[in-house]
Design a protein around this motif. Structure first.
Motif, mmCIF file in Angstrom:
data_model
loop_
_atom_site.group_PDB
_atom_site.id
_atom_site.type_symbol
_atom_site.label_atom_id
_atom_site.label_comp_id
_atom_site.label_asym_id
_atom_site.label_seq_id
_atom_site.Cartn_x
_atom_site.Cartn_y
_atom_site.Cartn_z
ATOM 1 N N CYS A 50 0.830 -1.199 0.000
ATOM 2 C CA CYS A 50 0.000 0.000 0.000
ATOM 3 C C CYS A 50 0.866 1.251 0.000
ATOM 4 C CB CYS A 50 -0.878 0.037 1.245
ATOM 5 S SG CYS A 50 -2.086 -1.279 1.348
ATOM 6 N N GLU A 51 0.280 2.339 -0.453
ATOM 7 C CA GLU A 51 0.891 3.646 -0.324
ATOM 8 C C GLU A 51 0.086 4.442 0.692
ATOM 9 O OE1 GLU A 51 1.551 5.907 -3.838
ATOM 10 O OE2 GLU A 51 2.707 4.329 -4.797
ATOM 11 N N VAL A 52 0.792 5.217 1.527
ATOM 12 C CA VAL A 52 0.116 6.077 2.490
ATOM 13 C C VAL A 52 -0.233 7.386 1.796
ATOM 14 C CG1 VAL A 52 0.303 7.282 4.697
ATOM 15 C CG2 VAL A 52 1.371 5.040 4.401
ATOM 16 N N GLN A 53 -1.481 7.787 1.980
ATOM 17 C CA GLN A 53 -1.957 9.030 1.392
ATOM 18 C C GLN A 53 -2.619 9.889 2.465
ATOM 19 O OE1 GLN A 53 -4.606 7.623 -1.685
ATOM 20 N NE2 GLN A 53 -2.937 7.445 -3.149
ATOM 21 N N LEU A 54 -2.744 11.156 2.148
ATOM 22 C CA LEU A 54 -3.529 12.062 2.984
ATOM 23 C C LEU A 54 -4.998 11.833 2.657
ATOM 24 C CD1 LEU A 54 -1.305 15.224 2.472
ATOM 25 C CD2 LEU A 54 -1.335 13.687 4.457
ATOM 26 N N THR A 55 -5.893 12.409 3.436
ATOM 27 C CA THR A 55 -7.322 12.178 3.200
ATOM 28 C C THR A 55 -7.829 12.793 1.899
ATOM 29 O OG1 THR A 55 -7.860 14.053 4.629
ATOM 30 C CG2 THR A 55 -7.886 11.856 5.628
ATOM 31 N N ASP A 56 -7.047 13.667 1.272
ATOM 32 C CA ASP A 56 -7.425 14.192 -0.041
ATOM 33 C C ASP A 56 -6.845 13.331 -1.167
ATOM 34 O OD1 ASP A 56 -4.742 14.870 -0.048
ATOM 35 O OD2 ASP A 56 -5.077 17.020 -0.336
ATOM 36 N N PHE A 57 -6.286 12.180 -0.794
ATOM 37 C CA PHE A 57 -5.720 11.175 -1.706
ATOM 38 C C PHE A 57 -4.471 11.649 -2.447
ATOM 39 C CE2 PHE A 57 -10.119 9.940 -1.020
ATOM 40 C CZ PHE A 57 -9.928 8.646 -0.557
ATOM 41 N N THR A 58 -3.781 12.631 -1.879
ATOM 42 C CA THR A 58 -2.459 12.992 -2.378
ATOM 43 C C THR A 58 -1.436 12.210 -1.557
ATOM 44 O OG1 THR A 58 -2.325 14.894 -0.873
ATOM 45 C CG2 THR A 58 -3.160 15.302 -3.116
ATOM 46 N N PRO A 59 -0.236 11.971 -2.101
ATOM 47 C CA PRO A 59 0.758 11.203 -1.350
ATOM 48 C C PRO A 59 1.107 11.856 -0.016
ATOM 49 C CG PRO A 59 1.409 11.381 -3.648
ATOM 50 C CD PRO A 59 0.235 12.301 -3.452
ATOM 51 N N ALA A 68 9.143 7.904 -6.356
ATOM 52 C CA ALA A 68 9.927 6.953 -7.153
ATOM 53 C C ALA A 68 9.117 6.464 -8.357
ATOM 54 C CB ALA A 68 10.371 5.771 -6.292
ATOM 55 N N ARG A 69 7.805 6.263 -8.168
ATOM 56 C CA ARG A 69 6.954 5.813 -9.273
ATOM 57 C C ARG A 69 6.905 6.856 -10.385
ATOM 58 N NH1 ARG A 69 2.419 5.302 -6.800
ATOM 59 N NH2 ARG A 69 1.595 7.295 -7.484
ATOM 60 N N LYS A 70 6.813 8.141 -10.008
ATOM 61 C CA LYS A 70 6.784 9.202 -11.018
ATOM 62 C C LYS A 70 8.063 9.196 -11.852
ATOM 63 C CE LYS A 70 3.650 12.450 -8.810
ATOM 64 N NZ LYS A 70 3.486 13.787 -8.234
ATOM 65 N N VAL A 71 9.194 9.028 -11.196
ATOM 66 C CA VAL A 71 10.477 8.985 -11.914
ATOM 67 C C VAL A 71 10.528 7.756 -12.822
ATOM 68 C CG1 VAL A 71 12.976 8.741 -11.635
ATOM 69 C CG2 VAL A 71 11.697 10.302 -10.157
ATOM 70 N N ALA A 72 10.092 6.603 -12.312
ATOM 71 C CA ALA A 72 10.097 5.375 -13.110
ATOM 72 C C ALA A 72 9.194 5.519 -14.339
ATOM 73 C CB ALA A 72 9.652 4.191 -12.257
ATOM 74 N N THR A 79 16.591 1.798 -18.885
ATOM 75 C CA THR A 79 16.819 0.744 -17.912
ATOM 76 C C THR A 79 17.218 1.367 -16.586
ATOM 77 O OG1 THR A 79 17.568 -0.724 -19.672
ATOM 78 C CG2 THR A 79 18.166 -1.332 -17.420
ATOM 79 N N PRO A 80 16.472 1.084 -15.521
ATOM 80 C CA PRO A 80 16.793 1.702 -14.233
ATOM 81 C C PRO A 80 18.066 1.146 -13.623
ATOM 82 C CG PRO A 80 15.022 0.132 -13.945
ATOM 83 C CD PRO A 80 15.312 0.212 -15.413
ATOM 84 N N ASN A 81 18.776 2.011 -12.905
ATOM 85 C CA ASN A 81 19.982 1.612 -12.182
ATOM 86 C C ASN A 81 19.819 1.917 -10.702
ATOM 87 O OD1 ASN A 81 21.534 0.626 -14.314
ATOM 88 N ND2 ASN A 81 22.113 2.683 -14.932
ATOM 89 N N PHE A 82 18.634 1.646 -10.180
ATOM 90 C CA PHE A 82 18.392 1.825 -8.757
ATOM 91 C C PHE A 82 17.542 0.654 -8.294
ATOM 92 C CE2 PHE A 82 14.594 3.673 -10.584
ATOM 93 C CZ PHE A 82 13.590 3.329 -9.708
ATOM 94 N N GLY A 83 17.515 0.444 -7.020
ATOM 95 C CA GLY A 83 16.717 -0.646 -6.478
ATOM 96 C C GLY A 83 15.913 -0.173 -5.285
ATOM 97 N N ILE A 84 14.861 -0.887 -5.014
ATOM 98 C CA ILE A 84 14.023 -0.599 -3.865
ATOM 99 C C ILE A 84 14.510 -1.471 -2.714
ATOM 100 C CG2 ILE A 84 11.667 -0.601 -2.969
ATOM 101 C CD1 ILE A 84 12.130 1.343 -5.326
ATOM 102 N N GLU A 85 14.656 -0.890 -1.538
ATOM 103 C CA GLU A 85 15.110 -1.646 -0.378
ATOM 104 C C GLU A 85 14.097 -2.737 -0.036
ATOM 105 O OE1 GLU A 85 15.997 -1.098 4.387
ATOM 106 O OE2 GLU A 85 15.515 0.644 3.175
ATOM 107 N N GLN A 86 14.587 -3.918 0.234
ATOM 108 C CA GLN A 86 13.727 -5.033 0.621
ATOM 109 C C GLN A 86 13.929 -5.335 2.098
ATOM 110 O OE1 GLN A 86 11.555 -6.636 -1.631
ATOM 111 N NE2 GLN A 86 12.137 -4.859 -2.820
ATOM 112 N N GLU A 87 12.891 -5.751 2.764
ATOM 113 C CA GLU A 87 12.967 -6.141 4.167
ATOM 114 C C GLU A 87 12.944 -7.665 4.231
ATOM 115 O OE1 GLU A 87 13.433 -4.022 6.606
ATOM 116 O OE2 GLU A 87 13.203 -2.255 5.354
ATOM 117 N N TYR A 88 13.681 -8.220 5.156
ATOM 118 C CA TYR A 88 13.767 -9.666 5.290
ATOM 119 C C TYR A 88 13.489 -10.073 6.730
ATOM 120 C CZ TYR A 88 16.043 -9.390 0.777
ATOM 121 O OH TYR A 88 16.305 -9.150 -0.535
ATOM 122 N N THR A 89 12.906 -11.249 6.898
ATOM 123 C CA THR A 89 12.664 -11.822 8.217
ATOM 124 C C THR A 89 13.228 -13.231 8.222
ATOM 125 O OG1 THR A 89 10.633 -10.550 8.456
ATOM 126 C CG2 THR A 89 10.893 -12.449 9.905
#
Length: 103
Positions: A50-59, A68-72, A79-89
Motif C-alpha cells: 500500500c501507499e500512504v496518502q492524505l485524506t485528499d488522496f495525495t501522497p 519513485a513511481r513518477k520517476v520510473a 533501464t533503471p539503475n536503482f533498487g528498492i530496499e527489501q525487508e527480510y525476516t
C-alpha cells in the motif's frame, strides 16, 4: 479480510500511532497498489503493498514510493539503475526468529 476474487479496498488508519500525523488530525489512507501471494500463510492468502496518502488522496509526505513511481514512469523507456530496499525476516520452526511459540 478480502473476499476471494475481490481486490483490496482503501483503508483508513490513525497516523498519530505511526508518527505520520498529529493527534488532532490523524486520519491517513492506505491505498492498495500491488498484491502478491502470501509466502507465509500460503493458500489463497495475499500480501498487499500500500501507499500512504492524505485524506485528499495525495501522497503522504513519508510516501517516497509515490515520488519513485513518477520517476520510473517518466523514464520508462530507459533501464533503471536503482533498487528498492527489501525487508527480510529470518524464520525458525515456522515462526520469525526469536518469536515465542505461543506468541
Amino acid at each position: 479480510i478480502v473476499k476471494s476474487g475481490k481486490e483490496p479496498e482503501i483503508w483508513g488508519f490513525d497516523g498519530s500511532s505511526t508518527n505520520q500525523a498529529p493527534g488532532s488530525n490523524s486520519d491517513c489512507v492506505l491505498q492498495p497498489v500491488f498484491t502478491v501471494p502470501d509466502p507465509l500463510r500460503g493458500g489463497d492468502n495475499v500480501m498487499v503493498l500500500c501507499e500512504v496518502q492524505l485524506t485528499d488522496f495525495t501522497p503522504h509526505p513519508t510516501n517516497t514510493r509515490a515520488a519513485a513511481r513518477k520517476v520510473a514512469e517518466k523514464y520508462a523507456d530507459m533501464t533503471p539503475n536503482f533498487g528498492i530496499e527489501q525487508e527480510y525476516t529470518f524464520f525458525q520452526n515456522g515462526r520469525p526468529l526469536g518469536w515465542p511459540a505461543t506468541g
